[in-house]
Design an enzyme around this catalytic site. Structure first.
Site, PDB file in Angstrom:
ATOM      1  N   GLU A   1      21.192 -70.991 -28.780  1.00  0.00           N
ATOM      2  CA  GLU A   1      21.481 -69.890 -27.858  1.00  0.00           C
ATOM      3  C   GLU A   1      20.272 -68.992 -27.616  1.00  0.00           C
ATOM      4  O   GLU A   1      20.036 -68.541 -26.493  1.00  0.00           O
ATOM      5  CB  GLU A   1      22.657 -69.045 -28.379  1.00  0.00           C
ATOM      6  CG  GLU A   1      24.032 -69.642 -28.168  1.00  0.00           C
ATOM      7  CD  GLU A   1      24.411 -70.704 -29.189  1.00  0.00           C
ATOM      8  OE1 GLU A   1      23.593 -70.964 -30.109  1.00  0.00           O
ATOM      9  OE2 GLU A   1      25.500 -71.285 -29.093  1.00  0.00           O
TER      10      GLU A   1
ATOM     11  N   HIS B   1      36.506 -67.463 -32.353  1.00  0.00           N
ATOM     12  CA  HIS B   1      36.664 -67.943 -30.978  1.00  0.00           C
ATOM     13  C   HIS B   1      37.530 -66.971 -30.182  1.00  0.00           C
ATOM     14  O   HIS B   1      38.182 -67.363 -29.227  1.00  0.00           O
ATOM     15  CB  HIS B   1      37.326 -69.328 -30.950  1.00  0.00           C
ATOM     16  CG  HIS B   1      36.439 -70.437 -31.411  1.00  0.00           C
ATOM     17  ND1 HIS B   1      36.163 -70.668 -32.733  1.00  0.00           N
ATOM     18  CD2 HIS B   1      35.757 -71.387 -30.720  1.00  0.00           C
ATOM     19  CE1 HIS B   1      35.360 -71.711 -32.842  1.00  0.00           C
ATOM     20  NE2 HIS B   1      35.094 -72.167 -31.635  1.00  0.00           N
TER      21      HIS B   1
END
Ligand SMILES: Cc1ncc(C[n+]2csc(CCOP(=O)(O)OP(=O)(O)O)c2C)c(N)n1
Length: 683
Positions: A422, A489
């Site tokens: 990322e 999540h």
């Protein structure tokens, strides 16, 4: 002892009186004409003479800090001379020679060091922490490693535009311990990016020696692991540096791929002047001073009669004059006068959004997810320079299938599967922007943004304010709880970015807004965090215009008019508020969907509060430190005389997001919001 060629107290004797007895560096001048050898000498001498002067000014209290490149000039100067002028260099804190070799006027460089207006950052950042597109230099941020991912993006742009340009980026041996190093090299390798990763191995990171920093014998061994070729060269041998950089750059211009280039060298002075060198073993500086890159090269030129003593004196005098002239200009310049509005205005690249109204004669029912897909696809069609990057976004279509079919339409070059890196990918997005392109970076889940956090809050958010470079990057953030996905999540993390000046934050609640706001975010040349609630993807639908259109960024929307209570909210909160209004027809609720959190539409908030006098600020994020706190503060400051009750804040529990649905329901604020609404109505 020769390493102090200059007496810093008296400024005497001149370094040219203290040459080595015997040259220790062997030079191969094949391919270098006399004229070039002399111009290399001038380029090499300049940063040394500047540093001599800076050390004196430091002692006189005329500058505040200095990061020395003494002994490492061969690397900076040689690398800059080895690259073409229109190719980017991304230097670190010891690379003065890169800035001077790129021809940056010294008065501007000194003004930068002194925080003056004619520097490169309007006094906002210090020393070498600046970039300039004019000279194709992208300076560092203090965090060292993030540089490396930016180089990936610049090199990617070269590949995508078929420009055949090389990029060189620097790190120290210490900085190479950061995760950013691994990510950037990995991405460059997988994507065949024409980047030279230059490691200045000076064996110390501040006071930490190599054996406490890493266990590899040499950095070139890492090349194998990344699947890239690696070279090691004597960084103090200027001709070797130039010819190696030239050779590699030439090769990767023809056949794009990354190279690892390890420069062996030594930092003669302290990490920065105040920190000293007590930790160095006895004699090591003397040993390395014999390999001084400037003195050795000068001896070589004199031995081979390329220059004479008189030439040396003339060149030295000429450079000293240039330094003196530059300093006088910089010192003569007045201090910057602070202007608050300018400080705030410069956060973002100037941009006035031209809202493109939707064509309502051509609509079809779309789910939230379809609308986002539409906005993204039409933006890809409109902007050929737009690149999408994210994990599994290519053939697989992303975990939520938003980019399904995109590879077929736009090709794999523009719809890029990324390694799980990322930080490097957000950095690459910035690199694309520096090279004039646009990027959408998809976080697979908003939770994973933590791994790219530094690039977002320190690079994307600050770069325009620091040196005027826009960051044309949209980070897509599938966010939120409600699907029993557990603590990693499901998080709401918009508040992390809300607190960071320099980012726009968009958070739509309806398909029509999602499409128009995503398109608007992509059009905007500034960095945008674009939040998409995962539980809205397939649960809300409405008629949405089929053609490209945009929605104004920074404008809230009244979803439902009411007179009793204002509910100020966004994202999933808007839908809870609508549900509450349906369940309580007796309470007249004014629902404000903020749609954009930064910039915030404060006028819409105040207008609603003035109308109702009672307010609930609602969000899915945890209560403490959530955006609600800020909204309440604003309402209290601006509307207190209109209030009929204390402003109520409702958010999730101050815990991580739990997995199992009974716990998750308890965590989420929906029920507490319903109760708060009734209580406030009764107040
Ligand atoms: C993320 C981060 N951690 C720590 C520091 C503090 N710091 C600045 S430079 C430095 C040493 C860097 O060593 P190296 O990369 O070898 O470069 P050198 O200074 O030797 O040229 C440290 C620890 C920092 N700037 N950023």
């Amino acid at each position: 002892m020769v390493f102090f060629a200059l007496d810093l107290q008296t400024e005497k004797p001149n370094r040219h009186m203290e040459l080595l007895e015997k040259r220790t560096i062997q030079y191969d001048r094949t391919g270098f004409e006399d004229k070039e050898l002399i111009s290399i000498y001038k380029a090499l001498l300049k940063p040394r003479l500047i540093e001599e002067k800076m050390l004196i000014l430091l002692r006189q209290g005329k500058i505040s800090k200095w990061f020395s490149g003494w002994g490492q000039e061969g690397i900076s100067v040689g690398s800059a001379l080895g690259m073409k002028d229109d190719e980017y260099i991304l230097p670190m804190h010891r690379n003065l020679g890169i800035f001077t070799s790129r021809g940056i006027p010294l008065n501007r460089l000194f003004a930068q060091f002194q925080g003056k207006m004619s520097g490169f950052t309007k006094g906002r950042d210090r020393s070498f922490h600046f970039g300039t597109n004019e000279y194709k230099v992208v300076g560092m941020i203090s965090h060292l490693g993030p540089q490396l991912g930016i180089a990936d993006g610049i090199a990617l742009a070269s590949n995508l535009k078929d420009e055949g340009k090389a990029t060189i980026v620097f790190t120290g041996d210490g900085g190479a311990s950061e995760g950013d190093f691994h990510e950037a090299l990995n991405v460059a390798s997988v994507w065949d990016l024409p980047v030279i990763f230059a490691i200045e191995n000076n064996a110390w990171g501040l006071s930490t020696p190599s054996n406490e920093q890493f266990r590899c014998k040499q950095f070139i061994d890492k090349g194998i692991g990344y699947g890239m070729d690696a070279f090691q060269v004597d960084g103090n041998n200027i001709l070797k540096v130039i010819s190696t950089v030239r050779k590699i750059a030439d090769s990767i211009r023809q056949k794009p791929r990354p190279f690892l280039l390890e420069f062996m060298t030594f930092r003669m002075r302290g990490h920065e002047e105040a920190s000293g060198t007590k930790y160095y073993p006895e004699g090591i500086q003397d040993e390395w001073s014999k390999k001084d890159p400037v003195v050795n090269y000068e001896m070589f030129l004199r031995e081979t009669n390329v220059i004479t003593e008189a030439d040396v004196l003339a060149i030295t005098a000429e450079i000293k004059k240039e330094i003196q002239d530059g300093l006088e200009l910089a010192f003569a310049e007045g201090k910057i006068v602070a202007d608050t509005q300018t400080e705030i205005d410069d956060l973002f690249a100037p941009y006035t959004q031209e809202v493109i109204a939707p064509n309502l004669s051509k609509v079809s029912e779309k789910r939230f997810i379809d609308a986002i897909q539409d906005g993204l696809r039409q933006s890809m069609q409109k902007y050929p320079d737009l690149v999408i990057m994210g994990q599994d976004v290519a053939e697989y279509g992303g975990v939520f299938k938003i980019t399904e079919g995109f590879v077929e339409e736009f090709g794999k070059a523009r719809v890029r599967n990324t390694p799980i890196c990322e930080s490097a990918i957000v950095g690459a997005g910035l690199g694309l922007s520096i090279a004039g392109m646009k990027a959408v970076v998809e976080m697979q889940f908003a939770d994973f943004v933590t791994c790219g956090f530094n690039q977002i809050v320190n690079n994307l958010a600050k770069i325009h304010w620091r040196w005027g470079q826009n960051a044309d990057v949209v980070v897509r953030m599938p966010t939120g709880a409600g699907s029993a996905a557990g603590p990693f999540h499901s998080q709401s993390n918009e508040a992390w970015f809300f607190h960071t000046p320099g980012l726009k934050i968009v958070y739509p609640a309806f398909p029509g807004d999602a499409k128009g706001l995503l398109a608007a975010s992509i059009e905007d040349p500034n960095p945008v965090m674009f939040f998409e609630h995962k539980n809205l993807y397939r649960s809300v639908r409405e008629d949405v215009s089929d053609d490209f259109y945009t929605v104004e960024i920074g404008k809230a929307r009244t979803v439902r008019e009411g007179n009793d209570i204002s509910v100020i909210t966004y994202g999933m909160g808007v839908h809870w508020a609508i549900e509450a209004a349906t369940n309580h027809p007796d309470i007249s609720i004014d629902i404000i969907d903020l749609r954009t959190l930064a910039p915030l539409d404060t006028e819409a908030i105040y207008a609603s509060v003035r109308k109702t006098g009672k307010v609930i600020v609602l969000h899915e994020d945890c209560l403490t430190g959530g955006i609600g706190g800020e909204l309440v503060a604003l309402i209290n400051e601006h509307c207190w005389t209109d209030l009929d009750a204390p402003v109520k804040r409702v958010g999730s529990l101050d815990t991580p997001v739990p997995f199992t649905n009974t716990l998750e329901d308890n965590f989420l604020p929906k029920q507490r919001f319903f109760e708060a609404l009734v209580a406030l109505n009764d107040f």
